[in-house]
Design an enzyme around this catalytic site. Structure first.
Site, PDB file in Angstrom:
ATOM      1  N   HIS A  32      -6.992  -0.319  -0.497  1.00  0.00           N
ATOM      2  CA  HIS A  32      -6.708   0.665  -1.290  1.00  0.00           C
ATOM      3  C   HIS A  32      -4.561   0.988  -1.098  1.00  0.00           C
ATOM      4  CE1 HIS A  32      -9.418   4.035  -3.068  1.00  0.00           C
ATOM      5  NE2 HIS A  32      -7.312   4.416  -3.285  1.00  0.00           N
ATOM      6  N   GLY A  33      -4.611   1.581  -2.277  1.00  0.00           N
ATOM      7  CA  GLY A  33      -3.211   1.007  -2.463  1.00  0.00           C
ATOM      8  C   GLY A  33      -2.556   2.329  -3.568  1.00  0.00           C
ATOM      9  N   SER A  34      -1.443   2.490  -4.414  1.00  0.00           N
ATOM     10  CA  SER A  34      -1.411   3.130  -5.008  1.00  0.00           C
ATOM     11  C   SER A  34      -1.428   1.926  -6.482  1.00  0.00           C
ATOM     12  CB  SER A  34       0.253   2.481  -5.296  1.00  0.00           C
ATOM     13  OG  SER A  34       0.904   1.701  -5.414  1.00  0.00           O
ATOM     14  N   PHE A  35      -2.406   1.121  -6.235  1.00  0.00           N
ATOM     15  CA  PHE A  35      -2.634   0.529  -7.448  1.00  0.00           C
ATOM     16  C   PHE A  35      -4.136   1.319  -7.556  1.00  0.00           C
ATOM     17  CE2 PHE A  35      -2.740  -2.211  -4.015  1.00  0.00           C
ATOM     18  CZ  PHE A  35      -4.658  -2.715  -4.009  1.00  0.00           C
ATOM     19  N   ALA A  37      -7.514   0.297  -5.509  1.00  0.00           N
ATOM     20  CA  ALA A  37      -8.171  -0.831  -4.376  1.00  0.00           C
ATOM     21  C   ALA A  37      -8.724  -1.931  -5.174  1.00  0.00           C
ATOM     22  CB  ALA A  37      -9.617   0.611  -4.999  1.00  0.00           C
ATOM     23  N   LYS A  53      -8.915  -6.451  -7.656  1.00  0.00           N
ATOM     24  CA  LYS A  53      -8.251  -5.746  -7.730  1.00  0.00           C
ATOM     25  C   LYS A  53      -8.534  -4.250  -9.033  1.00  0.00           C
ATOM     26  CE  LYS A  53      -3.508  -4.826  -7.559  1.00  0.00           C
ATOM     27  NZ  LYS A  53      -1.655  -5.536  -7.792  1.00  0.00           N
ATOM     28  N   ASP A 147       8.477  -7.404  -3.127  1.00  0.00           N
ATOM     29  CA  ASP A 147       7.816  -6.647  -2.636  1.00  0.00           C
ATOM     30  C   ASP A 147       7.580  -7.303  -1.249  1.00  0.00           C
ATOM     31  OD1 ASP A 147       7.215  -4.091  -1.395  1.00  0.00           O
ATOM     32  OD2 ASP A 147       5.144  -4.216  -2.735  1.00  0.00           O
TER      33      ASP A 147
END
Length: 898
Positions: A32-35, A37, A53, A147
């Site tokens: 899970h992240g800012s984008f 799941a 994604k 990144d």
């Protein structure tokens, strides 16, 4: 165009037309992240295991999210390398993009999370080697990842290293966008908008930070606010490895990657030749590391499973826990949770400032799944204890470590009860497909929880990123506008120069035509004058000849009459002789007159030829004068035109100079305004962060104060228990002493002894009670003081930290302001030098053109005069050969028509 409508054929070709919800089954959330799941899934047609994604492009910043999805898909389509994630395709479903890639076990960051200790140096070298090979491939094709961190370096089952998460990547090098994750950002990325562009060397910096992360479990400055870390990176020295246990080769490698100046930083291909990368290491170092991690994850998930099963078993057998049991259990779980969070320190929770799309939709909460599944196992355990134990052991019978329920299909479940539905879910749990991973279930759960908890920080960083991006767009838009204005200005000046050149050429052509016409007219006039002059001479000579002939006739008559008279007077001469003498005299006279006539004709012819020659010479001299006048007129015209052109060029240069200075002032003013706005936003963010930290600390202190009565009550109960124990001991001692005294004293003294012992017991119990009260009061006072001191110390430490971060921000902003002012001064000096050099070149050009024009004037006049002189000499020489003398001093006859 509505995002996702796919009206553009080129965009439509980027996506597959299949329904992803039907194509991919058994979705289990694994990240899970800012984008949004990431899910584990299986292709229903091929049974291929993939990672999905999900990225939503609805809600706020829809256009930006859609553009970011397109950019990432286009980027992934270009990648064909063993050390980059393999792209499988992209699908669209209800404003959500399903980006399908190969499935990996987890990231290098997961290794740190599971083992709770740094990696070994050979393991770091192996991971770095694979990452460098991927970066070398990207940089060779002018691509930038932007990144790089442990969380974006993935590992596969065979131990292959894969670069992933290209949402921040740039398809152009150099670039100048503010993207990445704060702690891993290179200084030039942070200062991108202020100091210019950067290239693939930013990935090398991030790789160096990643090496420190793998060696120390977290990147440098990780205990600092993310925004403050940006300011620190931008202005302080490069970080280094802290521990002395690492080899010099590893230290040199990290220092080499973290050169502050990008030009001194090595390229990926250079680092692949570094001795840290090339030295020998076990061939299966990553495979062994992955296997150890999978075993550790299996144990962690088994432990979590047993804990949950124990809790649910107690609730099922004994009902709800009583208050004391609940407090004790909560305290134990809370301490365990705190220890776990403190030891792990999730790095994945750091919001990336890369351009990414956020999806708030996710699968059911993993902890709820574990509880439900554990309750299902509990039901089976109640039916058959042996079966339950067997089931518990077979949950992780392979390398498949933990399980997730299918994404998007989780509904709120009732309390666990031993029902048929629970048993069916338990059976589903036992028979459901497992999958290999190096990420524990608790880690995924914590990531989801932290993602929700840190929404404010993420929004702040996202807002800061959008602001920097908007500022960059404004600067680019202004630069493009100024460039268009300058191009239009230069085009206008160029047209004016071309118009002047065309007009000058037209004027010279007109002058040349006029001069040709004048010369032709003069030639015609000269020819007419020459003809008239010749006719005049011939007429005069004819008149003179007629007069001469008439004079001869008269003279002949007179002579004839005179001879006749003389003959008539001479009577002695015979008549015949007279006749002969008269005839002879006549012949002599006629011969003389004929000679005189011939001489006159000869003189007339000579006079005619001489004067015609002289007239031609005069015409030639006049033509020469006209040619000289024409060439002087032409050269004067050219000089006038050139002077006008030079005046126009000087005017153009001055107008261009004014425009350049005005544009530079406009650009610098906007840049300073944007920097002031950026600094104001940074200050507001820092103040907001300070307030949030103070609120959190205040909330913590309030909770401690609220919890203090319970703690004091427990301590008071402990002291009371000690007092009761002491009272019991003294009572026993009193009874023993009383029995002893009664045994050794006479019976008549028993009453007095009993009274004395009773008084002594009462006195000692009173003293003990007083000590008890005093102990309680001292304990309460000391605890209150200790709590106040601890809270005051925490407040003081927080104030000091926030003050240091504020000072760091002020120093960073001052540095940025000074650098910007210095940049503006350099730009102004550069413009002044360019303007001065251009003016000097223009003046030099004017001087050279004037000198060239003067040289042309002299040469053309000289050439003309030499030609005319040769022509005159040739004419005079020819005149001499014709027998004419000096024609320069020849006078025209009085009857000359001139």
């Amino acid at each position: 165009m509505r995002k996702g409508a796919l009206k553009d054929p080129e965009i439509a070709d980027l996506f597959f037309k299949d329904d992803p919800e039907e194509l991919f089954i058994d979705l289990h959330e694994i990240g899970h992240g800012s984008f949004g799941a990431v899910y584990f899934a299986t292709n229903a047609h091929t049974n291929e295991v993939v990672a999905v994604k999900k990225m939503s492009y609805s809600g706020k910043q829809t256009h930006e999210k859609w553009q970011d999805i397109l950019k990432e898909v286009k980027f992934l389509q270009q990648l064909k390398h063993p050390n980059t994630i393999e792209y499988k395709g992209c699908y669209l479903k209800e404003h959500t993009a399903w980006l399908v890639m190969e499935y990996c076990l987890g990231s290098a960051s997961d290794l740190l999370e599971v083992h709770k200790k740094p990696l070994q140096e050979v393991e770091i070298a192996a991971i770095t080697h694979g990452a460098l090979q991927g970066l070398a491939y990207l940089h060779f094709h002018s691509l930038i990842h932007r990144d790089i961190k442990a969380g974006n370096i993935l590992l596969t089952e065979p131990g292959q290293v894969k670069l992933a998460d290209f949402g921040s990547a740039s398809m152009a090098s150099p670039a100048n966008s503010f993207v990445g994750t704060p702690y891993w950002m290179a200084p030039e990325v942070i200062l991108a908008m202020d100091e210019g562009q950067y290239d693939g060397k930013v990935d090398i910096w991030s790789l160096g930070i990643t090496c420190i992360e793998l060696a120390e479990r977290k990147p440098p400055l990780f205990n600092m606010n993310a925004m403050s870390a940006l300011y620190h990176i931008a202005q302080n020295d490069s970080p280094t490895l802290q521990s002395r246990e690492w080899t010099d080769s590893f230290r040199r490698f990290v220092d080499y990657c973290l050169h502050k100046i990008p030009q001194e930083r090595p390229a990926a291909v250079e680092l692949l030749r570094h001795d840290f990368i090339r030295r020998e290491r076990p061939p299966k170092v990553l495979i062994d590391l992955i296997q150890r991690t999978k075993d550790a994850v299996r144990e962690l998930d088994n432990l979590q499973y047993r804990k949950m099963k124990k809790i649910l078993f107690q609730e099922t057998r004994n009902g709800p826990l009583n208050e004391s049991q609940e407090e004790e259990e909560d305290g134990e779980q809370g301490s365990n949770l705190n220890r776990e969070v403190d030891s792990l320190g999730s790095i994945h929770s750091i919001p990336s400032t890369s351009v990414s799309t956020g999806s708030r939709s996710s699968s059911v909460n993993s902890m709820q799944e574990v509880m439900d599944e554990s309750s299902s196992e509990l039901v089976m355990m109640q039916e058959d204890e042996g079966t339950a134990n067997s089931s518990a052991s077979t949950v992780h019978k392979k390398d498949h470590v933990f399980v997730r329920d299918e994404a998007g299909h989780g509904d709120p479940r009732p309390e666990p009860r031993p029902t048929q539905s629970v048993q069916s879910r338990a059976l589903h749990y036992r028979n459901r497909e497992r999958f290999a991973t190096i990420k524990s279930a608790s880690l995924v759960t914590r990531q989801i929880h932290e993602h929700e908890q840190e929404n404010e920080l993420r929004e702040q960083m996202s807002g800061y990123k959008r602001m920097r991006r908007q500022h960059q767009k404004q600067l680019i838009a202004l630069e493009n506008k100024l460039k268009a204005e300058m191009d239009e200005h230069r085009l206008k000046l160029q047209k004016e120069v071309e118009t002047h050149a065309n007009n000058s050429s037209i004027e010279l052509e007109k002058l040349a035509k006029k001069q040709v016409a004048t010369i032709e007219k003069e030639a015609k006039v000269a020819a007419a004058d020459e003809k008239k002059f010749q006719q005049q001479i011939l007429a005069q000579q004819k008149k003179d000849l007629t007069t001469f002939l008439e004079s001869q006739k008269k003279q002949y008559k007179i002579c004839k009459e005179k001879i006749k008279e003389e003959m008539n007077e001479d009577h002695s001469t015979p008549k015949k002789e007279k006749q002969e003498r008269i005839s002879k005299h006549k012949e002599n006279l006629q011969h003389t007159q004929a000679e005189e006539e011939a001489h006159l004709l000869t003189q007339q012819r000579l006079y005619y030829d001489r004067n015609c020659r002289f007239f031609k010479r005069k015409i030639m001299i006049k033509r020469h004068e006209v040619e000289q006048q024409n060439i002087r007129e032409e050269l004067n015209k050219k000089r006038t035109q050139k002077e006008m052109e030079h005046a126009m060029l000087i005017r153009h240069d001055e107008s261009t100079r004014e425009l350049e200075y005005r544009q530079l002032h406009t650009l610098q003013k906007l840049r300073m305004d944007l920097i002031r706005l950026q600094h104001q936003t940074e200050l507001e963010n820092q103040l907001e962060y300070n307030k949030r930290r103070e609120r959190e600390l205040h909330r913590k202190h309030v909770m401690e104060l609220r919890q203090q009565p319970k703690n004091l009550k427990a301590m008071e109960m402990q002291i009371k228990k000690q007092f009761q124990d002491t009272c019991k001991v003294q009572t026993k001692q009193y009874k023993a002493l009383k029995n002893h005294q009664l045994e050794v004293t006479p019976k008549n003294e028993h009453k007095a002894i009993l009274k004395t012992l009773k008084d002594e017991q009462t006195r000692k119990l009173a003293i003990l009670a007083e000590q008890y009260e005093q102990s309680i009061n001292e304990m309460m006072a000391s605890q209150a003081l200790r709590l106040d001191e601890a809270q005051e110390a925490e407040c003081q430490a927080l104030r000091l930290q926030l003050q240091q971060e504020m000072e760091l921000l002020n120093a960073y902003q001052s540095k940025i302001k000074m650098q910007t002012e210095a940049q503006h001064e350099r730009e102004l000096q550069k413009l002044e030098q360019r303007v001065s050099l251009r003016r000097a070149h223009l003046e030099q050009k004017i001087e050279e053109e004037l000198a060239a024009l003067q040289k042309e004037r002299s040469e053309r006049i000289k050439t003309l005069l030499e030609r005319q002189e040769r022509e005159t000499e040739t004419f005079d020489m020819e005149s001499l050969r014709m027998g004419f003398g000096n024609l320069v001093t020849l006078d025209f006859p009085k009857e000359d028509y001139r």
